[in-house]
Design an enzyme around this catalytic site. Structure first.
Site, PDB file in Angstrom:
ATOM      1  CE  LYS A   1      56.642  36.959 -43.226  1.00  0.00           C
ATOM      2  NZ  LYS A   1      56.224  35.748 -43.096  1.00  0.00           N
TER       3      LYS A   1
ATOM      4  CE1 TYR B   1      44.823  28.947 -44.680  1.00  0.00           C
ATOM      5  CE2 TYR B   1      44.037  30.756 -45.159  1.00  0.00           C
ATOM      6  CZ  TYR B   1      44.106  29.295 -45.639  1.00  0.00           C
ATOM      7  OH  TYR B   1      43.175  28.824 -46.586  1.00  0.00           O
TER       8      TYR B   1
ATOM      9  CB  CYS C   1      82.726  37.031 -64.554  1.00  0.00           C
ATOM     10  SG  CYS C   1      84.380  36.310 -65.357  1.00  0.00           S
TER      11      CYS C   1
HETATM   12  N1  LIG Z   1      48.711  33.217 -44.345  1.00  0.00           N
HETATM   13  C1  LIG Z   1      50.035  32.551 -44.071  1.00  0.00           C
HETATM   14  O1  LIG Z   1      50.911  31.600 -44.813  1.00  0.00           O
HETATM   15  C2  LIG Z   1      50.942  34.194 -44.075  1.00  0.00           C
HETATM   16  C3  LIG Z   1      52.739  33.788 -42.646  1.00  0.00           C
HETATM   17  C4  LIG Z   1      53.223  35.047 -42.838  1.00  0.00           C
HETATM   18  C5  LIG Z   1      52.666  35.921 -42.170  1.00  0.00           C
HETATM   19  N2  LIG Z   1      51.429  35.970 -42.297  1.00  0.00           N
HETATM   20  C6  LIG Z   1      50.571  37.366 -41.678  1.00  0.00           C
HETATM   21  O2  LIG Z   1      50.019  37.486 -41.070  1.00  0.00           O
HETATM   22  C7  LIG Z   1      48.798  38.790 -40.917  1.00  0.00           C
HETATM   23  C8  LIG Z   1      47.474  37.093 -41.537  1.00  0.00           C
HETATM   24  O3  LIG Z   1      47.862  36.448 -42.422  1.00  0.00           O
HETATM   25  P1  LIG Z   1      46.657  35.497 -42.552  1.00  0.00           P
HETATM   26  O4  LIG Z   1      46.452  34.445 -44.095  1.00  0.00           O
HETATM   27  O5  LIG Z   1      46.730  34.356 -41.260  1.00  0.00           O
HETATM   28  O6  LIG Z   1      44.823  36.027 -42.948  1.00  0.00           O
HETATM   29  P2  LIG Z   1      43.557  35.819 -43.458  1.00  0.00           P
HETATM   30  O7  LIG Z   1      42.998  36.576 -43.838  1.00  0.00           O
HETATM   31  O8  LIG Z   1      43.676  33.872 -42.900  1.00  0.00           O
HETATM   32  O9  LIG Z   1      43.101  35.685 -41.531  1.00  0.00           O
HETATM   33  C9  LIG Z   1      42.632  36.974 -40.572  1.00  0.00           C
HETATM   34  C10 LIG Z   1      41.361  36.487 -39.864  1.00  0.00           C
HETATM   35  O10 LIG Z   1      41.694  38.299 -39.660  1.00  0.00           O
HETATM   36  C11 LIG Z   1      39.943  38.850 -39.150  1.00  0.00           C
HETATM   37  N3  LIG Z   1      40.450  40.044 -38.678  1.00  0.00           N
HETATM   38  C12 LIG Z   1      40.027  41.734 -39.655  1.00  0.00           C
HETATM   39  N4  LIG Z   1      39.928  41.799 -38.611  1.00  0.00           N
HETATM   40  C13 LIG Z   1      39.874  41.730 -37.717  1.00  0.00           C
HETATM   41  C14 LIG Z   1      39.911  42.359 -36.954  1.00  0.00           C
HETATM   42  N5  LIG Z   1      39.054  43.779 -36.563  1.00  0.00           N
HETATM   43  N6  LIG Z   1      39.652  42.148 -35.248  1.00  0.00           N
HETATM   44  C15 LIG Z   1      39.592  40.994 -35.252  1.00  0.00           C
HETATM   45  N7  LIG Z   1      39.760  39.981 -36.050  1.00  0.00           N
HETATM   46  C16 LIG Z   1      39.376  39.666 -37.507  1.00  0.00           C
HETATM   47  C17 LIG Z   1      39.583  38.341 -40.695  1.00  0.00           C
HETATM   48  O11 LIG Z   1      38.277  37.822 -40.426  1.00  0.00           O
HETATM   49  C18 LIG Z   1      40.365  36.856 -40.574  1.00  0.00           C
HETATM   50  O12 LIG Z   1      39.768  35.930 -39.621  1.00  0.00           O
HETATM   51  C19 LIG Z   1      48.812  38.824 -42.708  1.00  0.00           C
HETATM   52  O13 LIG Z   1      49.457  40.549 -42.381  1.00  0.00           O
HETATM   53  C20 LIG Z   1      49.993  38.528 -43.245  1.00  0.00           C
HETATM   54  O14 LIG Z   1      50.289  39.103 -44.026  1.00  0.00           O
HETATM   55  C21 LIG Z   1      50.284  35.423 -43.388  1.00  0.00           C
END
Ligand SMILES: NC(=O)c1ccc[n+]([C@@H]2O[C@H](COP(=O)([O-])OP(=O)(O)OC[C@H]3O[C@@H](n4cnc5c(N)ncnc54)[C@H](O)[C@@H]3O)[C@@H](O)[C@H]2O)c1
Length: 438
Positions: free
Chosen positions: A210, A10, A268
């Protein structure tokens, strides 16, 4: 700019599409070949409003490419955004396996890359991860030092699934935690145009912010839901209640009560929380979050007590006794709890509170001291100088001009100060200063 993005979930996919839309050349890296194929075909690997059209157009522009080859992506870019997943492990800890593997591979790749490279960690990580785990890995694998061959920073991501393109374009703020200016300036180039504040801080503070934001969001949702459960049991419309709660932008939806300090008390909050919990119990409504507030508050009082007990001081001066500055109300004051505990443990305590003088207290407050707290009443002194002179450790429980002036005037360098009130400019005090948890 030439940007590589590691992890095309995402966060990574939306960043890739938006950065390419804004004119940058972006190379995406993921271990999942299906995601790479989708992007190559101009399709989105995540379901998000606006992503289908945006991905089609940015891939058609020629500014997007994808690969599984970490070194190729790194050598073709000046800056890398790392957005791989950091899911929960079975025991609740953070699984950093993906991040660690990427850091190792990126470190090895930057070994042979000339010029400066910027690593921007965007995955949510527990505080300390970048400086204690990822940076050492990058240095080890690259044979280079941070600030020389490459730069690291942490930029928390605030987008929400479902509205992520809109959130990308209008985040609450941009926060960059870094150890130097170079990375900050690169990110200002990428994100400085967004309609929000661009704030810089330490890497650890950015990592912590965060978590703090997500915890606060979870807390708000749970507050509204616990309120709704109680409302339902009482036959009250929860939407009407929460709507009115949110209309108060002075005390409710505001900065009020969000500054670290000492425990709450007074006539309170504790009593009304207790009544709420009793009400919930009589209606068989579970309110675990509200039900844990008083014990969390007590843990804050206990922390102050344990710091005094652990200081080795026996003669203690307490500045402030009422539950907040500007009142003589002692009911459920957490400072009274601290004082009673110290008296019970045999500490030699004297107390000064500019609003609490036995001689001037009237009516209910005077009766309260005489009947409930006679032992504390005897320890009250009208002059701050006497209380400070007596003490090996001074507990500062209120931020008041008379207290601050008194400390500046009378404190000796050998005395310890335990600050519960977040004093201004503590470095200028002559004593040995310690904050409650700052
Ligand atoms: N989803 C959200 O709304 C959101 C918002 C803010 C922060 N975050 C943070 O951002 C980070 C990513 O979240 P997300 O929801 O995008 O995760 P996700 O699980 O949708 O995507 C993670 C991606 O990383 C890839 N990946 C895993 N190992 C890898 C490697 N060694 N090399 C390259 N790619 C690799 C996976 O195949 C996957 O496509 C997390 O730490 C999450 O906590 C997410």
């Amino acid at each position: 700019m030439n940007i590589s993005i590691f992890g095309l979930g995402y966060v990574g996919a939306v960043s890739l599409a938006c950065l390419a839309r804004d004119g940058h050349r972006v190379i995406g890296v993921d271990i999942d070949p299906a995601k790479l194929d989708l992007i190559r075909e101009g399709r989105t690997p995540v379901v998000e409003e606006g992503m289908v059209d945006l991905m089609t157009s940015v891939v058609a522009s020629g500014r997007v490419s994808v690969t599984r080859d970490v070194a190729q992506a790194l050598h073709a870019s000046d800056i890398s955004l790392i957005c791989v997943g950091t899911p929960s492990a079975a025991n609740g800890s953070q699984d950093q396996g993906a991040l660690i593997r990427v850091a190792e591979q990126m470190g090895a790749a930057v070994r042979t890359k000339p010029g400066a490279h910027v690593f921007v960690f965007r995955s949510t990580v527990v505080p300390g991860t970048v400086e204690e785990t990822l940076l050492p890995l990058l240095e080890k694998e690259s044979g280079k030092k941070e600030g020389e061959g490459f730069h690291v920073c942490f930029q928390p991501e605030f987008l929400r699934e479902g509205s992520s393109i809109r959130d990308y374009d209008k985040p609450p703020f941009t926060i960059v935690g870094s150890r130097g200016d170079y990375a900050v300036e690169q990110l200002r180039g990428l994100f400085g145009h967004l309609p929000c504040e661009f704030r810089t801080t330490s890497i650890r503070a950015a990592e912590t912010v965060k978590y703090c934001c997500n915890n606060f969001h979870a807390l708000k949702i749970t507050f509204a839901n616990e309120t709704a459960r109680l409302c339902e049991a009482l036959g009250v419309d929860p939407f009407a209640v929460m709507d009115l709660v949110c209309q108060d932008t002075q005390l409710n939806i505001s900065r009020a009560y969000l500054k670290p300090g000492f425990a709450f008390g007074g006539s309170c909050l504790p009593k009304d929380l207790r009544a709420t919990m009793y009400l919930a119990k009589t209606h068989d409504v579970e309110l675990p979050m509200l039900g844990s507030i008083l014990s969390s508050n007590r843990a804050h009082i206990d922390l102050a007590i344990s710091k005094v007990m652990g200081s080795g001081a026996r003669r203690v001066g307490m500045l402030g006794l009422s539950f907040k500055p500007g009142t003589d109300d002692l009911r459920e004051s957490p400072l009274v709890t601290v004082a009673e505990h110290l008296i019970g443990k045999g500490f030699n305590l004297l107390v000064y509170d500019p609003e609490v003088h036995l001689s001037s207290l009237l009516g209910a407050n005077r009766r309260f001291i005489e009947q409930q707290l006679p032992h504390i009443g005897q320890l009250l002194r009208p002059e701050i100088s006497e209380v400070i002179a007596h003490a090996e450790m001074v507990i500062v429980g209120m931020q008041d001009r008379r207290v601050v002036d008194g400390l500046r005037q009378h404190l000796r360098p050998d005395q310890r100060v335990l600050d519960l009130a977040n004093l201004p400019d503590p470095g200028s005090l002559p004593g040995k200063y310690e904050g409650l948890c700052w």
